[in-house]
Design a protein around this motif. Structure first.
Motif, PDB file in Angstrom:
ATOM      1  N   MET A   1       0.840  -1.174   0.000  1.00 44.27           N
ATOM      2  CA  MET A   1       0.000   0.000   0.000  1.00 44.27           C
ATOM      3  C   MET A   1       0.891   1.246   0.000  1.00 44.27           C
ATOM      4  SD  MET A   1      -3.025   0.971   2.681  1.00 44.27           S
ATOM      5  CE  MET A   1      -4.037  -0.390   2.146  1.00 44.27           C
ATOM      6  N   SER A   2       0.543   2.202  -0.829  1.00 47.54           N
ATOM      7  CA  SER A   2       1.360   3.405  -0.951  1.00 47.54           C
ATOM      8  C   SER A   2       1.108   4.364   0.211  1.00 47.54           C
ATOM      9  CB  SER A   2       1.065   4.106  -2.277  1.00 47.54           C
ATOM     10  OG  SER A   2      -0.249   4.603  -2.279  1.00 47.54           O
ATOM     11  N   LYS A   3       2.161   5.116   0.536  1.00 43.72           N
ATOM     12  CA  LYS A   3       2.058   6.154   1.563  1.00 43.72           C
ATOM     13  C   LYS A   3       2.498   7.467   0.955  1.00 43.72           C
ATOM     14  CE  LYS A   3       2.898   3.526   5.748  1.00 43.72           C
ATOM     15  NZ  LYS A   3       3.705   3.434   6.972  1.00 43.72           N
ATOM     16  N   ARG A   4       1.799   8.521   1.346  1.00 39.08           N
ATOM     17  CA  ARG A   4       2.155   9.879   0.934  1.00 39.08           C
ATOM     18  C   ARG A   4       2.196  10.736   2.189  1.00 39.08           C
ATOM     19  NH1 ARG A   4      -1.748   8.512  -3.105  1.00 39.08           N
ATOM     20  NH2 ARG A   4      -0.935   8.809  -5.198  1.00 39.08           N
ATOM     21  N   THR A   5       3.124  11.698   2.205  1.00 37.85           N
ATOM     22  CA  THR A   5       3.206  12.602   3.345  1.00 37.85           C
ATOM     23  C   THR A   5       3.032  14.035   2.868  1.00 37.85           C
ATOM     24  OG1 THR A   5       4.658  11.092   4.546  1.00 37.85           O
ATOM     25  CG2 THR A   5       4.633  13.380   5.280  1.00 37.85           C
ATOM     26  N   ALA A   6       2.140  14.743   3.528  1.00 39.07           N
ATOM     27  CA  ALA A   6       1.926  16.159   3.275  1.00 39.07           C
ATOM     28  C   ALA A   6       2.531  16.920   4.454  1.00 39.07           C
ATOM     29  CB  ALA A   6       0.432  16.459   3.163  1.00 39.07           C
ATOM     30  N   ALA A   7       3.031  18.115   4.188  1.00 39.67           N
ATOM     31  CA  ALA A   7       3.660  18.890   5.258  1.00 39.67           C
ATOM     32  C   ALA A   7       3.415  20.374   5.057  1.00 39.67           C
ATOM     33  CB  ALA A   7       5.167  18.610   5.291  1.00 39.67           C
ATOM     34  N   CYS A   8       3.560  21.104   6.149  1.00 38.01           N
ATOM     35  CA  CYS A   8       3.472  22.559   6.098  1.00 38.01           C
ATOM     36  C   CYS A   8       4.743  23.111   5.457  1.00 38.01           C
ATOM     37  CB  CYS A   8       3.285  23.120   7.507  1.00 38.01           C
ATOM     38  SG  CYS A   8       4.680  22.812   8.611  1.00 38.01           S
ATOM     39  N   ALA A   9       4.796  24.412   5.270  1.00 40.75           N
ATOM     40  CA  ALA A   9       5.941  25.047   4.610  1.00 40.75           C
ATOM     41  C   ALA A   9       7.246  24.836   5.370  1.00 40.75           C
ATOM     42  CB  ALA A   9       5.677  26.538   4.409  1.00 40.75           C
ATOM     43  N   CYS A  10       7.192  24.818   6.706  1.00 38.29           N
ATOM     44  CA  CYS A  10       8.428  24.647   7.479  1.00 38.29           C
ATOM     45  C   CYS A  10       8.712  23.189   7.817  1.00 38.29           C
ATOM     46  CB  CYS A  10       8.401  25.509   8.739  1.00 38.29           C
ATOM     47  SG  CYS A  10       7.272  24.955  10.045  1.00 38.29           S
ATOM     48  N   GLY A  11       7.766  22.278   7.558  1.00 41.06           N
ATOM     49  CA  GLY A  11       7.969  20.852   7.776  1.00 41.06           C
ATOM     50  C   GLY A  11       7.646  20.364   9.176  1.00 41.06           C
ATOM     51  N   GLN A  12       7.255  21.246  10.063  1.00 42.46           N
ATOM     52  CA  GLN A  12       6.992  20.875  11.451  1.00 42.46           C
ATOM     53  C   GLN A  12       5.700  20.053  11.587  1.00 42.46           C
ATOM     54  OE1 GLN A  12       5.065  20.747  14.963  1.00 42.46           O
ATOM     55  NE2 GLN A  12       4.336  22.442  13.711  1.00 42.46           N
ATOM     56  N   LEU A  13       4.640  20.387  10.843  1.00 33.81           N
ATOM     57  CA  LEU A  13       3.367  19.664  10.884  1.00 33.81           C
ATOM     58  C   LEU A  13       3.249  18.807   9.635  1.00 33.81           C
ATOM     59  CD1 LEU A  13       0.603  19.097  12.184  1.00 33.81           C
ATOM     60  CD2 LEU A  13      -0.269  21.146  11.013  1.00 33.81           C
ATOM     61  N   ARG A  14       3.060  17.508   9.850  1.00 34.94           N
ATOM     62  CA  ARG A  14       2.997  16.559   8.744  1.00 34.94           C
ATOM     63  C   ARG A  14       1.807  15.624   8.945  1.00 34.94           C
ATOM     64  NH1 ARG A  14       7.969  16.714   6.579  1.00 34.94           N
ATOM     65  NH2 ARG A  14       8.045  14.647   5.669  1.00 34.94           N
ATOM     66  N   ILE A  15       1.363  15.047   7.842  1.00 31.06           N
ATOM     67  CA  ILE A  15       0.332  14.013   7.922  1.00 31.06           C
ATOM     68  C   ILE A  15       0.659  12.964   6.867  1.00 31.06           C
ATOM     69  CG2 ILE A  15      -1.303  15.253   6.423  1.00 31.06           C
ATOM     70  CD1 ILE A  15      -3.545  14.070   8.282  1.00 31.06           C
ATOM     71  N   THR A  16       0.776  11.724   7.303  1.00 26.01           N
ATOM     72  CA  THR A  16       1.053  10.615   6.405  1.00 26.01           C
ATOM     73  C   THR A  16      -0.259   9.910   6.103  1.00 26.01           C
ATOM     74  OG1 THR A  16       3.267  10.367   7.307  1.00 26.01           O
ATOM     75  CG2 THR A  16       2.382   8.482   6.097  1.00 26.01           C
ATOM     76  N   CYS A  17      -0.504   9.673   4.818  1.00 31.92           N
ATOM     77  CA  CYS A  17      -1.756   9.082   4.354  1.00 31.92           C
ATOM     78  C   CYS A  17      -1.453   7.783   3.635  1.00 31.92           C
ATOM     79  CB  CYS A  17      -2.465  10.041   3.401  1.00 31.92           C
ATOM     80  SG  CYS A  17      -2.690  11.693   4.076  1.00 31.92           S
ATOM     81  N   GLU A  18      -2.156   6.734   4.004  1.00 32.29           N
ATOM     82  CA  GLU A  18      -1.970   5.429   3.365  1.00 32.29           C
ATOM     83  C   GLU A  18      -3.048   5.192   2.323  1.00 32.29           C
ATOM     84  OE1 GLU A  18      -0.972   1.934   5.514  1.00 32.29           O
ATOM     85  OE2 GLU A  18      -0.363   3.099   7.265  1.00 32.29           O
ATOM     86  N   GLY A  19      -2.624   4.622   1.193  1.00 30.57           N
ATOM     87  CA  GLY A  19      -3.567   4.259   0.146  1.00 30.57           C
ATOM     88  C   GLY A  19      -3.998   5.436  -0.710  1.00 30.57           C
ATOM     89  N   ALA A  20      -4.913   5.147  -1.597  1.00 31.84           N
ATOM     90  CA  ALA A  20      -5.424   6.161  -2.518  1.00 31.84           C
ATOM     91  C   ALA A  20      -6.448   7.038  -1.801  1.00 31.84           C
ATOM     92  CB  ALA A  20      -6.084   5.492  -3.720  1.00 31.84           C
ATOM     93  N   PRO A  21      -6.545   8.300  -2.201  1.00 36.06           N
ATOM     94  CA  PRO A  21      -7.588   9.146  -1.609  1.00 36.06           C
ATOM     95  C   PRO A  21      -8.975   8.638  -1.980  1.00 36.06           C
ATOM     96  CG  PRO A  21      -6.382  10.328  -3.336  1.00 36.06           C
ATOM     97  CD  PRO A  21      -5.731   9.001  -3.182  1.00 36.06           C
ATOM     98  N   LEU A  22      -9.927   8.851  -1.085  1.00 37.78           N
ATOM     99  CA  LEU A  22     -11.318   8.488  -1.360  1.00 37.78           C
ATOM    100  C   LEU A  22     -11.901   9.391  -2.438  1.00 37.78           C
ATOM    101  CD1 LEU A  22     -12.488   8.210   2.359  1.00 37.78           C
ATOM    102  CD2 LEU A  22     -11.868   6.322   0.826  1.00 37.78           C
TER     103      LEU A  22
END
Length: 125
Positions: A1-22
């Motif tokens: 299963m694929s993972k993607r990580t989104a982050a804020c401009a400075c990298g301090q706040l991140r969210i890792t998402c597994e799988g395809a978006p709904l």
């Protein structure tokens, strides 16, 4: 299963998402225009159980034009909005597509609040 990580401009706040978006959607509402500083916002919705946020965040709740409440999570250091919780869809978390910084992210499949779209914006699905 694929993972993607989104982050804020400075990298301090991140969210890792597994799988395809709904769902991936473009929103032309005036509040998304204000939030992004652009002509529209693009959201990727993931199942709540498929996301893992990390870092410090500050929340802001507002009532959308639709009447539904949304809780936004943004970085207290750089101010970037990274993800939000739409009360109308409690099992999903929406993530700002731009926060993934991935030009190959899946394209949007729908648009909402098109009556608020700038007349020069043309998005093909």
């Amino acid at each position: 299963m694929s993972k993607r990580t989104a982050a804020c401009a400075c990298g301090q706040l991140r969210i890792t998402c597994e799988g395809a978006p709904l769902k991936v959607a473009v929103c032309h509402c005036l509040d998304c225009q204000r939030r992004t500083g652009s002509a529209f916002g693009i959201s990727a919705f993931f199942a709540r159980g498929a996301v893992n946020p990390e870092g410090r965040d500050i929340t802001f709740r507002r009532t959308a034009e639709s009447g539904h409440v949304i809780t936004f999570h943004f970085c207290p250091d750089c101010g970037s909005t990274v993800f939000w919780e739409p009360e109308v869809w409690p099992d999903a978390i929406a993530v700002a597509v731009g926060a993934f910084a991935d030009p190959f992210f899946p394209r949007p499949e729908k648009a909402v609040w098109e009556n608020r779209a700038h007349p020069w914006v043309k998005i093909s699905f």
